[in-house]
Design an enzyme around this catalytic site. Structure first.
Site, PDB file in Angstrom:
ATOM      1  N   CYS A 333     -44.642 -41.964  12.919  1.00  0.00           N
ATOM      2  CA  CYS A 333     -45.516 -43.287  13.123  1.00  0.00           C
ATOM      3  C   CYS A 333     -46.919 -42.968  13.670  1.00  0.00           C
ATOM      4  O   CYS A 333     -48.090 -43.742  13.096  1.00  0.00           O
ATOM      5  CB  CYS A 333     -44.702 -44.210  13.853  1.00  0.00           C
ATOM      6  SG  CYS A 333     -43.532 -43.480  15.096  1.00  0.00           S
ATOM      7  N   ARG A 362     -36.702 -32.531  16.389  1.00  0.00           N
ATOM      8  CA  ARG A 362     -36.180 -33.078  17.582  1.00  0.00           C
ATOM      9  C   ARG A 362     -35.416 -32.106  18.270  1.00  0.00           C
ATOM     10  O   ARG A 362     -34.739 -31.386  17.592  1.00  0.00           O
ATOM     11  CB  ARG A 362     -35.582 -34.433  17.385  1.00  0.00           C
ATOM     12  CG  ARG A 362     -36.490 -35.465  16.678  1.00  0.00           C
ATOM     13  CD  ARG A 362     -35.886 -36.751  16.250  1.00  0.00           C
ATOM     14  NE  ARG A 362     -36.744 -37.942  15.705  1.00  0.00           N
ATOM     15  CZ  ARG A 362     -36.255 -38.917  15.319  1.00  0.00           C
ATOM     16  NH1 ARG A 362     -34.947 -39.383  15.654  1.00  0.00           N
ATOM     17  NH2 ARG A 362     -37.290 -39.822  14.748  1.00  0.00           N
ATOM     18  N   GLN A 380     -38.014 -37.299   6.656  1.00  0.00           N
ATOM     19  CA  GLN A 380     -37.446 -38.837   6.506  1.00  0.00           C
ATOM     20  C   GLN A 380     -38.125 -39.362   5.487  1.00  0.00           C
ATOM     21  O   GLN A 380     -39.257 -39.035   5.278  1.00  0.00           O
ATOM     22  CB  GLN A 380     -37.918 -39.613   7.902  1.00  0.00           C
ATOM     23  CG  GLN A 380     -37.022 -39.404   9.253  1.00  0.00           C
ATOM     24  CD  GLN A 380     -37.637 -40.080  10.157  1.00  0.00           C
ATOM     25  OE1 GLN A 380     -38.774 -40.262  10.469  1.00  0.00           O
ATOM     26  NE2 GLN A 380     -36.663 -40.897  10.831  1.00  0.00           N
ATOM     27  N   ASP A 382     -39.873 -41.911   5.347  1.00  0.00           N
ATOM     28  CA  ASP A 382     -40.730 -42.783   6.426  1.00  0.00           C
ATOM     29  C   ASP A 382     -41.705 -43.650   5.764  1.00  0.00           C
ATOM     30  O   ASP A 382     -42.658 -43.061   4.938  1.00  0.00           O
ATOM     31  CB  ASP A 382     -41.019 -41.910   7.449  1.00  0.00           C
ATOM     32  CG  ASP A 382     -41.011 -42.499   8.824  1.00  0.00           C
ATOM     33  OD1 ASP A 382     -40.547 -43.570   8.826  1.00  0.00           O
ATOM     34  OD2 ASP A 382     -41.303 -41.814   9.840  1.00  0.00           O
ATOM     35  N   HIS A 384     -44.370 -47.065   6.847  1.00  0.00           N
ATOM     36  CA  HIS A 384     -44.953 -47.921   7.876  1.00  0.00           C
ATOM     37  C   HIS A 384     -45.754 -48.992   7.301  1.00  0.00           C
ATOM     38  O   HIS A 384     -46.531 -48.910   6.211  1.00  0.00           O
ATOM     39  CB  HIS A 384     -45.825 -47.468   8.823  1.00  0.00           C
ATOM     40  CG  HIS A 384     -44.997 -46.280   9.643  1.00  0.00           C
ATOM     41  ND1 HIS A 384     -44.649 -45.036   9.330  1.00  0.00           N
ATOM     42  CD2 HIS A 384     -44.297 -46.585  10.710  1.00  0.00           C
ATOM     43  CE1 HIS A 384     -43.808 -44.477  10.360  1.00  0.00           C
ATOM     44  NE2 HIS A 384     -43.710 -45.287  11.246  1.00  0.00           N
ATOM     45  N   LYS A 464     -34.667 -52.905  16.099  1.00  0.00           N
ATOM     46  CA  LYS A 464     -34.468 -52.624  14.918  1.00  0.00           C
ATOM     47  C   LYS A 464     -33.416 -52.961  14.260  1.00  0.00           C
ATOM     48  O   LYS A 464     -32.276 -53.320  14.663  1.00  0.00           O
ATOM     49  CB  LYS A 464     -34.655 -51.036  14.622  1.00  0.00           C
ATOM     50  CG  LYS A 464     -33.403 -50.320  15.602  1.00  0.00           C
ATOM     51  CD  LYS A 464     -33.559 -48.849  15.533  1.00  0.00           C
ATOM     52  CE  LYS A 464     -32.564 -48.108  16.369  1.00  0.00           C
ATOM     53  NZ  LYS A 464     -32.473 -46.645  16.263  1.00  0.00           N
ATOM     54  N   HIS A 510     -41.799 -50.157  10.950  1.00  0.00           N
ATOM     55  CA  HIS A 510     -41.039 -49.056  10.644  1.00  0.00           C
ATOM     56  C   HIS A 510     -40.163 -49.136   9.997  1.00  0.00           C
ATOM     57  O   HIS A 510     -39.106 -49.840  10.118  1.00  0.00           O
ATOM     58  CB  HIS A 510     -41.011 -48.115  12.322  1.00  0.00           C
ATOM     59  CG  HIS A 510     -41.795 -48.242  13.203  1.00  0.00           C
ATOM     60  ND1 HIS A 510     -42.519 -47.076  13.640  1.00  0.00           N
ATOM     61  CD2 HIS A 510     -42.561 -49.265  13.822  1.00  0.00           C
ATOM     62  CE1 HIS A 510     -43.473 -47.408  14.457  1.00  0.00           C
ATOM     63  NE2 HIS A 510     -43.435 -48.561  14.781  1.00  0.00           N
TER      64      HIS A 510
END
Length: 635
Positions: A333, A362, A380, A382, A384, A464, A510
């Site tokens: 992000c 991570r 991911q 991912d 946004h 979320k 997100h």
């Protein structure tokens, strides 16, 4: 004279203090026998709990969800009791309830063995049959510390020492065993009838690898034998589907000690990855996303600005170059905000949607790593969305419809929705969180779906929606998310020019549909037990020649099918055809195409479908069309 109101609205009066056990007995002998605990004004308590005032009471039995948790918690204590009976020098530490069971950690001078596990379970059975009462008493903190020190239980004493001075603690005793616990517990050990010890594992005291290593015993407990039998059968089926075993057998990926929590993808596994990624890339394009790519390593100053440093640093990897500190990104992000900030944005540009197959790292504890399902390095799908407040609901609604179609395409029909609400450790004030949580509720309401709420489980920057898929054996997997974030755009200086030429902060959504690609592929493998549908199979057909004379034709068949976009290979080894069929059948390939002199002469293929199904001979052109049609129907 306490007045007791029951769940059906009826009221009972008692002359003086009354326990929940007495209330249950007053209702009837059946309930008195079945009672495990109770709820007083919604708070779970033991049956021995005495009531002296007017209140609402519910009697908890093994038919209630709370009853099953109490049984499992009490069975964990029974496990500790049995261990102390058999191994008096063992020290008892922590033993919570977990999904489908419980565990308890012990400190002992030597490792427990499978034979020890069998002996402990047998001892638990004999102790349960004694039907010893379970009683509760309360001690001042310092007296409780002294009690456990006298017992040689230094871990329990350390736990109590963490309680503020002057507070009381509760202890539970059954037979010769006393344990620290908040409770409640079953009234006697005879209530514990259906349980099984499952496995041994290592664990660190308080989950910290710098502390002593303990031994963890896992168990399961149920109210009915049939439920436990069904659970054990599900475990057996899950073992057959374990993606780690199938990943090795099907030559998809592997892990090794030199890279803990990081997968090595083999050609067939990477082919599967690419099918999933390209499918999701098309979803991006169809949904108006612009694909971007951001750096893997960023200066820590950005992570401090975003809030990750204060709220997530323990889960991040750090490095240094030229006396400058950097972090590997745990999330995509902040990078996407930098892309947004790189140009002047107008309200006419919104909603602006960015997508990235972003690689993240991570620092997960080594004990938590689990194949592809829990890794340290992952990618991911991912995305946004930068939008106005008015655009939140339509964007979340569109995402929901998109996500549900994706899950259906991959073979997942039953999806549970949950909203994870503000955690204790968070950024932003409650007014902002109220607004963000209300926006998610409104969007799901507009989708006409039901959801449950998870207090305290949101991300530190926003609440979320979580999408939990159920697989073919009933297990739930959390994959996709949609988060509303008012905070990060402000912290990272994102803005757009509104219709009044004023600078305004955008809202940042997100979103991820499959979430971690690694995790999603692991779930896919287990859902399909490795027998992936044709469109997902890394290898869709294998061509097998019977004799050397038919090898050239096998190559022709392979090339002809490849030219039509099918994933096909050939096995030209000088082996018996029965051997090759058996070997490739174990690889769960959808189609085996056998060719010999007869097939070469007629330009055909003899087809065997997965599951040892002989489909007979097809002209090659006809079979290729059959595969293409099947692919079109599946997609």
């Amino acid at each position: 004279m306490p007045q007791i109101t029951l769940p059906d609205g009826s009221v009972r009066h008692f002359d003086g203090d009354v326990t929940l056990a007495q209330i249950a007995a007053s209702i009837g002998p059946g309930l008195a026998k079945a009672a495990l605990a109770g709820k007083v004004d919604g708070r779970l308590v033991d049956l021995s709990h005495a009531i002296s005032h007017d209140t609402q009471v519910t009697i908890v039995t093994d038919k209630d969800a709370e009853g099953l948790d109490i049984i499992r918690h009490s069975t964990a204590h029974l496990l500790a009791y049995a261990v102390k009976e058999l191994f008096p020098q063992a020290q008892v530490t922590i033993g919570p309830v977990i999904e489908n069971g419980f565990y308890y950690d012990f400190a002992y001078k030597r490792p427990f063995t499978p034979d020890d596990l069998a002996a402990i379970e047998a001892k638990m059975v004999s102790l349960a049959m004694l039907d010893e009462p379970v009683s509760r008493r309360v001690l001042p903190r310092d007296e409780a510390i002294a009690f456990f020190k006298d017992q040689g239980e230094i871990y329990k004493a350390e736990l109590i020492a963490g309680i503020p001075p002057g507070e009381d603690v509760s202890l539970y005793t059954e037979g010769r065993f006393t344990d620290l616990c908040r409770g409640p517990h079953v009234p006697s050990t005879g209530k514990l009838k259906v349980f099984k010890l499952m496995k041994l594992a290592g664990a660190y005291w308080r989950g910290d690898h710098r502390n002593e290593q303990l031994q963890r015993i896992y168990g399961t407990a149920w109210t009915r034998k049939e439920d436990q039998a069904a659970y054990l059968q599900r475990l057996e089926e899950a073992e057959k589907r374990d993606h780690r075993r199938l990943g090795k057998e099907l030559d998809l990926f592997h892990f090794q000690e030199e890279a803990p929590g990081l997968a090595f993808w083999h050609p067939k596994g990477w082919a599967l990855w690419q099918v999933v990624e390209q499918y999701m890339r098309q979803v991006y394009l169809d949904s108006g996303y612009h694909e971007v790519r951001c750096p893997q390593v960023l200066d820590v100053s950005l992570w401090k600005q975003s809030g990750h440093w204060d709220n997530y640093a323990e889960n991040m990897f750090f490095t240094e170059s030229e006396k400058r500190e950097y972090a590997l990104k745990p999330m995509n992000c902040p990078g996407h905000v930098q892309v947004f900030n790189a140009g002047l944005r107008s309200y006419r540009d919104l909603p602006l949607r960015y997508g990235e197959f972003g690689a993240c790292h991570r620092n997960e504890p080594s004990g938590a790593l689990h194949g592809l399902l829990r890794v340290r390095g992952f990618t991911q799908d991912d995305g946004h969305i930068f939008c106005t407040e008015d655009q939140i609901e339509p964007e979340v609604t569109a995402f929901h419809q998109q996500a549900m179609k994706v899950y259906s395409d991959f073979g997942f029909i039953e999806i549970d929705l949950k909203i994870a609400l503000r955690p204790e450790k968070r950024i932003g004030d409650d007014v902002v969180w109220d607004k963000a949580e209300a926006a998610l509720r409104a969007a799901l309401k507009a989708c006409n779906v039901r959801w449950t709420e998870l207090p305290g489980e949101g991300a530190f920057y926003g609440p979320k929606i979580e999408y939990h898929m159920k697989d073919s054996i009933g297990r739930a997997w959390q994959v996709g998310t949609m988060q509303v974030d008012f905070m990060m755009p402000e912290r990272l200086g994102a803005s757009y020019v509104d219709e009044h030429s004023a600078r305004v902060r955008p809202v940042m959504l997100h979103r991820a549909v499959v979430g971690s690609m690694e995790r999603f592929i692991g779930v896919l493998i287990e859902h399909h037990a490795g027998a992936l549908p044709l469109w997902l199979s890394p290898l869709q057909a294998m061509v097998l020649n019977i004799t050397d004379d038919s090898a050239a034709y096998a190559v022709e068949v392979t090339q002809a099918l490849k030219k039509q976009g099918l994933r096909v290979e050939s096995d030209l080894r000088n082996e018996k055809i029965t051997y090759k069929i058996r070997e490739h059948s174990l690889q769960k390939i959808p189609y085996l195409l056998v060719v010999g002199d007869k097939e070469r002469a007629s330009l055909s293929v003899a087809v065997r479908a997965r599951g040892n199904k002989d489909l007979g001979a097809f002209p090659l052109s006809e079979f290729s069309q059959k595969m293409l049609k099947e692919l079109a129907d599946l997609q």
